[in-house]
Write an enzyme that holds these catalytic residues in place. Structure first.
Site, PDB file in Angstrom:
ATOM      1  N   HIS A 253       0.686  -1.124  -0.100  1.00 47.56           N
ATOM      2  CA  HIS A 253       0.172  -0.068  -0.050  1.00 47.56           C
ATOM      3  C   HIS A 253       0.841   1.373   0.022  1.00 47.56           C
ATOM      4  O   HIS A 253       0.253   2.248  -0.387  1.00 47.56           O
ATOM      5  CB  HIS A 253      -0.896  -0.015   1.107  1.00 47.56           C
TER       6      HIS A 253
ATOM      7  N   ASP B  18       0.359  -7.526   1.772  1.00 47.41           N
ATOM      8  CA  ASP B  18       0.789  -6.119   1.713  1.00 47.41           C
ATOM      9  C   ASP B  18       2.184  -5.989   1.524  1.00 47.41           C
ATOM     10  O   ASP B  18       2.788  -5.064   2.368  1.00 47.41           O
ATOM     11  CB  ASP B  18       0.349  -5.582   3.035  1.00 47.41           C
TER      12      ASP B  18
ATOM     13  N   SER C 204       4.697   2.848   7.594  1.00 42.07           N
ATOM     14  CA  SER C 204       4.291   1.850   6.716  1.00 42.07           C
ATOM     15  C   SER C 204       5.442   1.201   6.023  1.00 42.07           C
ATOM     16  O   SER C 204       5.955   1.818   5.537  1.00 42.07           O
ATOM     17  CB  SER C 204       3.110   1.835   6.052  1.00 42.07           C
TER      18      SER C 204
END
Length: 319
Positions: A64, A94, A170
């Site tokens: 992402h 992910d 992230s």
């Protein structure tokens, strides 16, 4: 020998705190230089974190973080700026892999996430909310969690930690006290405090290997969701295995190969073709592309209390 009424000598609080601080500082000195800021060049603007895992410029981040971008800009901790190309990405976990078109001065080692225990020290390094190369610490709060990826599929074998994460963390590393990356930071629950998640390093390692070999992650699909749980000793003895953990099925998709093969919610999957399943990462690894379209024998301790073999024919994982 009688009981001796004597206290066990313990280190002073000052010694413990100083040792903890030194451990964290050593981890940051070791892994911090491997962390970079990742910015999308094409597509929708956005940024996150990543970390190098090899001297030839391989960088792990989140899917992402890169989204559909084919190229990214990389800013390293020493101030270097360069571009990179997205080699592949796996929305199901992910995880994405980047090749940096620049010199990499430091790289991190992927550890064995199966060796983690609740309470182990967890150190997160990343670029949250524009505060680049921030460090937060906490512990491993839980193991074997499942969470939903942006494409709607469940990511299994997720690490829960209370190390503070924010948008921008992230793709950054979750690091053990040994200086090994044990997870890839991926998500927070907005509004919650002390609840954050990282994809286990064993899962990330599998994805990286698949992308390097095939350019994508190929998987056999049987249609279940499961959790890593402790394997009752009596079941281990009955099955003749030495593992202390396994996978318990939480959901079986209607009409799936698993449903057609007789698997049910609550069953324990102990082995795949006699290969032990000591966790969700084992199940993912065993159900690779080589098993697509051929019958696979699953050793199962079912909800009725029987040790049985279920024969399942996996299909290719739907896009």
């Amino acid at each position: 020998m009688g009981y001796i009424d004597k206290e066990i000598p313990r280190p002073s609080d000052a010694v413990l705190i100083d040792t903890y601080s030194q451990t964290i500082a050593d981890v940051v000195d070791l892994v911090g230089p491997t962390v970079s800021r990742i910015e999308r060049i094409d597509g929708r603007p956005g940024h996150g974190s990543g970390f190098a895992i090899s001297p030839d410029g391989l960088i792990i981040t989140n899917n992402h973080v890169v989204e559909d971008s084919k190229a990214v800009r990389i800013r390293t901790a020493n101030g270097s700026v360069g571009d990179g190309v997205v080699l592949g990405r796996d929305p199901d976990t992910d995880i994405a892999l980047i090749r940096a078109n620049m010199d990499v001065q430091a790289w991190a080692r992927l550890g064995d996430s199966k060796g983690l225990r609740r309470g182990h020290i967890a150190v997160a390094i990343g670029n949250p909310l524009g505060f680049d190369w921030s460090v937060t610490t906490g512990v491993v709060s839980a193991l074997g969690r499942s969470m939903r990826a942006s494409n709607g599929r469940l990511i299994d074998d997720v690490i829960q930690t209370d190390a503070a994460l924010n948008p921008g963390n992230s793709g950054g590393p979750l690091v053990s006290s040994r200086g090994e990356v044990v997870g890839v930071n991926t998500a927070v629950i907005m509004g919650a405090q002390g609840i954050a998640f990282a994809v286990a390093s064993n899962t990330a390692n599998f994805v990286v290997s698949e992308i390097l070999r095939f350019g994508q992650v190929r998987r056999a699909f049987i249609g279940i969701a499961g959790d890593t749980v402790a394997l009752p000793r009596r079941v281990a003895l009955l099955a003749g295995v030495v593992q202390s953990a396994t996978v318990r099925i939480r959901r079986v998709d209607p009409g799936s190969p698993a449903a057609n093969g007789g698997l049910k919610e609550g069953d324990f999957v102990i082995a795949v073709d006699k290969l032990p399943v000591a966790g969700v990462d084992d199940l993912i690894r065993h159900l690779d592309a080589s098993r697509i379209g051929r019958m696979v024998a699953l050793t199962v301790y079912d909800v009725e209390g029987n040790l049985v073999t279920r024969y399942i024919e996996p299909v290719s994982r739907p896009a």
